[in-house]
Design a protein around this motif. Structure first.
Motif, mmCIF file in Angstrom:
data_model
loop_
_atom_site.group_PDB
_atom_site.id
_atom_site.type_symbol
_atom_site.label_atom_id
_atom_site.label_comp_id
_atom_site.label_asym_id
_atom_site.label_seq_id
_atom_site.Cartn_x
_atom_site.Cartn_y
_atom_site.Cartn_z
ATOM 1 N N GLU A 275 0.825 -1.208 0.000
ATOM 2 C CA GLU A 275 0.000 0.000 0.000
ATOM 3 C C GLU A 275 0.854 1.251 0.000
ATOM 4 N N ARG A 276 1.979 1.196 0.688
ATOM 5 C CA ARG A 276 2.850 2.367 0.776
ATOM 6 C C ARG A 276 3.447 2.732 -0.571
ATOM 7 N N TYR A 277 3.813 1.714 -1.365
ATOM 8 C CA TYR A 277 4.510 1.972 -2.621
ATOM 9 C C TYR A 277 3.631 1.822 -3.856
ATOM 10 N N GLY A 278 2.397 1.371 -3.688
ATOM 11 C CA GLY A 278 1.490 1.286 -4.815
ATOM 12 C C GLY A 278 1.647 0.022 -5.629
ATOM 13 N N THR A 279 2.810 -0.161 -6.228
ATOM 14 C CA THR A 279 3.151 -1.365 -6.983
ATOM 15 C C THR A 279 4.589 -1.723 -6.654
ATOM 16 N N VAL A 280 4.821 -2.966 -6.264
ATOM 17 C CA VAL A 280 6.178 -3.386 -5.890
ATOM 18 C C VAL A 280 6.499 -4.722 -6.539
ATOM 19 N N GLU A 281 7.748 -4.890 -6.901
ATOM 20 C CA GLU A 281 8.196 -6.162 -7.463
ATOM 21 C C GLU A 281 8.225 -7.214 -6.365
ATOM 22 N N TYR A 282 7.787 -8.406 -6.676
ATOM 23 C CA TYR A 282 7.588 -9.476 -5.703
ATOM 24 C C TYR A 282 8.842 -9.702 -4.856
ATOM 25 N N GLU A 283 9.969 -9.963 -5.492
ATOM 26 C CA GLU A 283 11.185 -10.296 -4.757
ATOM 27 C C GLU A 283 11.719 -9.091 -3.992
ATOM 28 N N ALA A 284 11.556 -7.915 -4.551
ATOM 29 C CA ALA A 284 12.003 -6.709 -3.855
ATOM 30 C C ALA A 284 11.210 -6.516 -2.566
ATOM 31 N N ALA A 285 9.901 -6.803 -2.616
ATOM 32 C CA ALA A 285 9.071 -6.682 -1.418
ATOM 33 C C ALA A 285 9.488 -7.708 -0.371
ATOM 34 N N ARG A 286 9.746 -8.942 -0.805
ATOM 35 C CA ARG A 286 10.154 -9.989 0.132
ATOM 36 C C ARG A 286 11.462 -9.612 0.813
ATOM 37 N N THR A 287 12.407 -9.104 0.028
ATOM 38 C CA THR A 287 13.703 -8.723 0.574
ATOM 39 C C THR A 287 13.560 -7.559 1.550
ATOM 40 N N ALA A 288 12.745 -6.570 1.184
ATOM 41 C CA ALA A 288 12.565 -5.404 2.046
ATOM 42 C C ALA A 288 11.952 -5.787 3.384
ATOM 43 N N LEU A 289 11.087 -6.802 3.362
ATOM 44 C CA LEU A 289 10.429 -7.247 4.584
ATOM 45 C C LEU A 289 11.224 -8.319 5.328
ATOM 46 N N ASN A 290 12.312 -8.744 4.726
ATOM 47 C CA ASN A 290 13.209 -9.734 5.349
ATOM 48 C C ASN A 290 12.459 -11.006 5.734
ATOM 49 N N MET A 291 11.657 -11.531 4.792
ATOM 50 C CA MET A 291 10.902 -12.751 5.035
ATOM 51 C C MET A 291 11.480 -13.911 4.233
ATOM 52 N N GLU A 292 11.370 -15.077 4.795
ATOM 53 C CA GLU A 292 11.773 -16.277 4.077
ATOM 54 C C GLU A 292 10.847 -16.482 2.879
ATOM 55 N N PRO A 293 11.382 -17.027 1.772
ATOM 56 C CA PRO A 293 10.571 -17.205 0.563
ATOM 57 C C PRO A 293 9.260 -17.959 0.804
ATOM 58 N N SER A 294 9.314 -19.039 1.580
ATOM 59 C CA SER A 294 8.100 -19.833 1.792
ATOM 60 C C SER A 294 7.067 -19.064 2.610
ATOM 61 N N ALA A 295 7.514 -18.359 3.648
ATOM 62 C CA ALA A 295 6.595 -17.598 4.486
ATOM 63 C C ALA A 295 5.986 -16.441 3.700
ATOM 64 N N PHE A 296 6.818 -15.730 2.954
ATOM 65 C CA PHE A 296 6.320 -14.608 2.157
ATOM 66 C C PHE A 296 5.322 -15.094 1.101
ATOM 67 N N GLY A 297 5.677 -16.194 0.437
ATOM 68 C CA GLY A 297 4.787 -16.753 -0.575
ATOM 69 C C GLY A 297 3.440 -17.155 0.010
ATOM 70 N N HIS A 298 3.469 -17.712 1.217
ATOM 71 C CA HIS A 298 2.221 -18.117 1.863
ATOM 72 C C HIS A 298 1.347 -16.909 2.169
ATOM 73 N N HIS A 299 1.951 -15.863 2.744
ATOM 74 C CA HIS A 299 1.170 -14.682 3.103
ATOM 75 C C HIS A 299 0.599 -14.000 1.859
ATOM 76 N N VAL A 300 1.386 -13.929 0.801
ATOM 77 C CA VAL A 300 0.897 -13.337 -0.443
ATOM 78 C C VAL A 300 -0.263 -14.162 -0.997
ATOM 79 N N ALA A 301 -0.121 -15.484 -0.936
ATOM 80 C CA ALA A 301 -1.179 -16.370 -1.441
ATOM 81 C C ALA A 301 -2.492 -16.146 -0.687
ATOM 82 N N ILE A 302 -2.422 -15.992 0.628
ATOM 83 C CA ILE A 302 -3.625 -15.770 1.421
ATOM 84 C C ILE A 302 -4.225 -14.400 1.123
ATOM 85 N N LEU A 303 -3.380 -13.391 0.998
ATOM 86 C CA LEU A 303 -3.875 -12.052 0.673
ATOM 87 C C LEU A 303 -4.507 -12.023 -0.716
#
Length: 243
Positions: free
Chosen positions: A22-50
Motif C-alpha cells: 500500500e505504501r509503494y502502490g506497486t512493488v516487485e515481488y522479490e524486492a518486497a520480500r527482501t525489504a520485509l526480510n521474510m523467508e521465501p516460503s513464508a512470504f509466498g504463503h502470506h501473499v497467497a492468502i492475501l
C-alpha cells in the motif's frame, strides 16, 4: 477489496506485506520480500492468502492492492470517445500532468496540493489506518483528460465526510466530462456510506464555484483572506453537498 473495508489481518506478517504494498502502490515481488526480510516460503504463503482474500493482486511478478474498480462508463460526444473508470497506479504520471495542466490558469489550491502529494508519494490509491484516497479518470484514447478525486480521513468523528476535487483539461471542456466525473465521484461516495462531500476553492475561481453550484452544491462558509496569491489576499469559499 472495497475502500470501505476495514483493515483486519489474522497475522502480523500479513499486515506488514499489505502495508508495504500500500505504501509503494506497486512493488516487485522479490524486492518486497527482501525489504520485509521474510523467508521465501513464508512470504509466498502470506501473499497467497492475501490474494485469496482479494486484498492483493499479482501481475507480471508485481504486487498491488486489489481494489475493486467497478464498471467503466463509455460515452461519445461530438465524435470524441470518452471512458470514465477508476484510476490505476499506471495512470499516475498522466493524472498528475492532467491536474497541473487543468489548473495552470486557475486557482485551485486543494487540487494543486493533491497533485504535489501524489507526485511526491508516487502512489495514487490509498487505504490505510489514517486515510483512503481514490481517483476516477476520464480518458480519450487511453490518455487522462480529467479526474475526480476523493480523500477520506479514517477518523471516526469525520468518517461520514469526504473531500472531493474535480477537473478537466481545457481542450476537453464542454463535452460534459466534468459533470459525469462529478456524478461518478458522488456515486462512489454514496456507495461507501459517506453522507457529505465538500470542496474548497478561492473566491476568484468563479468557474469552479458556478460549476458546483449548478450541480446542487451549497456554500457553507467563506473564510476571508484565507489565501495569499500573487501578493493578494483571497477569500476561500467552502462548498458541500449532502448525499
Amino acid at each position: 477489496m472495497q475502500f470501505s473495508d476495514e483493515l483486519e489481518f489474522t497475522h502480523r506478517d500479513r499486515k506488514d506485506v499489505y502495508e508495504h504494498v500500500e505504501r509503494y502502490g506497486t512493488v516487485e515481488y522479490e524486492a518486497a520480500r527482501t525489504a520485509l526480510n521474510m523467508e521465501p516460503s513464508a512470504f509466498g504463503h502470506h501473499v497467497a492468502i492475501l490474494k485469496r482474500d482479494g486484498i492483493i493482486r499479482e501481475d507480471d511478478n508485481h504486487l498491488s492492492i486489489a481494489f475493486e474498480s467497478g464498471t467503466e462508463q463509455r460515452f461519445s460526444e461530438d465524435d470524441v470517445e470518452i471512458v470514465i473508470r477508476q484510476a490505476h497506479e499506471s495512470d499516475l504520471s498522466g493524472l498528475v500532468g492532467a491536474i497541473r495542466t487543468a489548473i495552470d490558469d486557475e486557482t485551485y489550491i486543494v487540487a494543486e496540493n493533491i497533485a504535489d502529494i501524489v507526485d511526491h508519494e508516487n502512489v495514487l490509491l490509498r487505504h490505510n489506518d489514517l486515510r483512503s484516497r481514490v481517483f476516477f479518470v476520464a480518458t480519450v484514447n487511453e490518455d487522462v483528460v480529467g479526474w475526480v478525486h476523493l480523500n477520506a480521513p479514517e477518523i471516526e468523528k469525520l468518517s461520514h465526510t469526504a473531500e472531493l476535487t474535480v477537473g478537466v483539461l481545457p481542450a476537453y471542456r464542454g463535452y460534459g466530462i466534468g459533470s459525469r466525473l462529478l456524478q461518478r465521484g458522488l456515486e462512489w461516495a454514496s456507495e461507501q456510506g459517506y453522507e457529505k462531500v465538500y470542496n474548497s476553492v478561492p473566491s476568484t475561481n468563479e468557474e469552479a464555484i458556478e460549476f458546483l453550484d449548478s450541480h446542487g452544491w451549497e456554500t457553507e462558509a467563506v473564510r476571508e483572506d484565507h489565501y495569499l496569491i500573487n501578493g493578494e489576499y483571497i477569500d476561500e469559499v467552502m462548498m458541500a453537498v449532502s448525499l
